[in-house]
Design an enzyme around this catalytic site. Structure first.
Site, PDB file in Angstrom:
ATOM      1  N   TYR A  42      10.845  -4.436   7.273  1.00  0.00           N
ATOM      2  CA  TYR A  42       9.798  -4.408   6.238  1.00  0.00           C
ATOM      3  C   TYR A  42       9.718  -3.013   5.595  1.00  0.00           C
ATOM      4  O   TYR A  42       9.674  -2.877   4.373  1.00  0.00           O
ATOM      5  CB  TYR A  42       8.477  -4.788   6.898  1.00  0.00           C
ATOM      6  CG  TYR A  42       7.285  -4.890   5.969  1.00  0.00           C
ATOM      7  CD1 TYR A  42       7.107  -5.996   5.141  1.00  0.00           C
ATOM      8  CD2 TYR A  42       6.301  -3.897   5.961  1.00  0.00           C
ATOM      9  CE1 TYR A  42       5.990  -6.109   4.319  1.00  0.00           C
ATOM     10  CE2 TYR A  42       5.181  -3.998   5.143  1.00  0.00           C
ATOM     11  CZ  TYR A  42       5.033  -5.109   4.324  1.00  0.00           C
ATOM     12  OH  TYR A  42       3.918  -5.210   3.503  1.00  0.00           O
ATOM     13  N   LYS A  55      10.326  -2.001   1.746  1.00  0.00           N
ATOM     14  CA  LYS A  55       9.227  -1.433   0.957  1.00  0.00           C
ATOM     15  C   LYS A  55       9.572  -0.036   0.441  1.00  0.00           C
ATOM     16  O   LYS A  55       9.141   0.354  -0.645  1.00  0.00           O
ATOM     17  CB  LYS A  55       7.934  -1.426   1.783  1.00  0.00           C
ATOM     18  CG  LYS A  55       7.396  -2.830   2.073  1.00  0.00           C
ATOM     19  CD  LYS A  55       6.987  -3.538   0.780  1.00  0.00           C
ATOM     20  CE  LYS A  55       6.351  -4.889   1.012  1.00  0.00           C
ATOM     21  NZ  LYS A  55       5.999  -5.572  -0.249  1.00  0.00           N
TER      22      LYS A  55
END
Ligand code: NAD
Length: 252
Positions: free
Chosen positions: A155, A159
């Site tokens: 993640y 991001k």
């Protein structure tokens, strides 16, 4: 009203932060495309917008699928003739310790969270360049800016990638009158907060985030929607390529 006559696509807006952005934009006069992976959530949000006198349509599309995104843009143009604003909000999380991340865990998060932003941006950019106007707002995360928590490698990588993709897009699109900016939310309480956590674990996480934030609180979807509205409106015409942390002061 700040978005009268504007057409906006908000990806992943069947619930959570995206839903708040879609409703905020509609309340400011925009015609909104509510995109989601499942049509039911998107249709519910469209119903809420219409009940408040706004204009919206629901379009089902998987941001990771280039054919779906081609259709999303085509249907938007057929319905509304133009696109002024794209909010790349759709995102997923899979919390897994680094040593246990499978190839599938890695690929699915990178495909939706990072490739999804690329797919939607590339699909809409030519149109925005032709009309010499556009606002692209990418939703990253505090995990992409600072030190991510445990189990966040996939993640956080996605991001962080969004941040550099924002800057690269801003560089190439700026001379066409297109602003491209990024929001890095802190903890915003949504269904994502409770995903893969028991209620007690989520509550402990929320309390921890409050302690880390200078303002001593966590945020709600409305906090991100307010900033997205600023970045979508002409109030932010001289701002591009920026990452704005909306996190109550966690990163300081
Ligand atoms: P959420 O899980 O409530 O909503 C995510 C939305 O994205 C859902 O509507 C889901 O259907 C949609 N979606 C998922 N995969 C999709 C796909 N392949 N194609 C199209 N739509 C898809 O989460 P949220 O908290 O509202 O998060 C919204 C965005 O904000 C995400 O990008 C998330 O990473 C980011 N974010 C959230 C927080 C937080 O604390 N909630 C913090 C930082 C960043």
């Amino acid at each position: 009203m700040k978005l009268i006559g504007k057409v906006a696509i908000v990806t992943g807006s069947g619930r959570g932060i995206g839903k708040a952005i879609a409703k905020k934009f509609a309340s400011e006069g925009a015609s909104v495309v509510v995109n989601a992976l499942h049509i039911e959530g998107a249709s519910r949000v469209v119903g809420e917008i219409k009940n408040q006198g706004g204009i919206a349509i629901a379009i089902k599309a998987d941001v990771a699928n280039r054919a779906d995104i081609h259709n999303l843009i085509k249907s938007t143009l057929e319905n509304f003739k133009t696109i002024h604003i794209l909010v790349n909000n759709a995102g997923i999380i899979r919390r897994v310790p680094l040593l246990e991340i499978t190839e599938e865990d890695w690929d699915v998060v990178l495909d939706v969270d990072l490739k999804g932003v690329f797919n939607c941006t590339q699909a809409v950019l030519g149109h925005m360049m032709e009309q010499r106007y556009g606002k692209i707002i990418n939703i990253s995360s505090m995990s992409g800016v600072g030190f991510p928590g445990e189990g966040m490698a996939n993640y956080a990588a996605a991001k962080a990638g969004i941040i550099q993709l924002t800057k690269a897009t801003a560089s190439e699109a700026g001379s066409y009158g297109i602003n491209v900016n990024c929001i890095a939310p802190g903890l915003i309480v949504t269904e994502m907060t409770y995903f893969q956590r028991t209620k007690e674990e989520a509550e402990r996480y929320i309390e921890g985030a409050k302690k880390r934030a200078a303002l001593g609180c966590v945020g709600g979807p409305e906090d991100i929607a307010n900033l997205a509205l600023f970045l979508a409106s002409d109030d932010s015409n001289f701002i591009t390529g920026q990452v704005i942390c909306c996190d109550g002061g966690i990163h300081r």
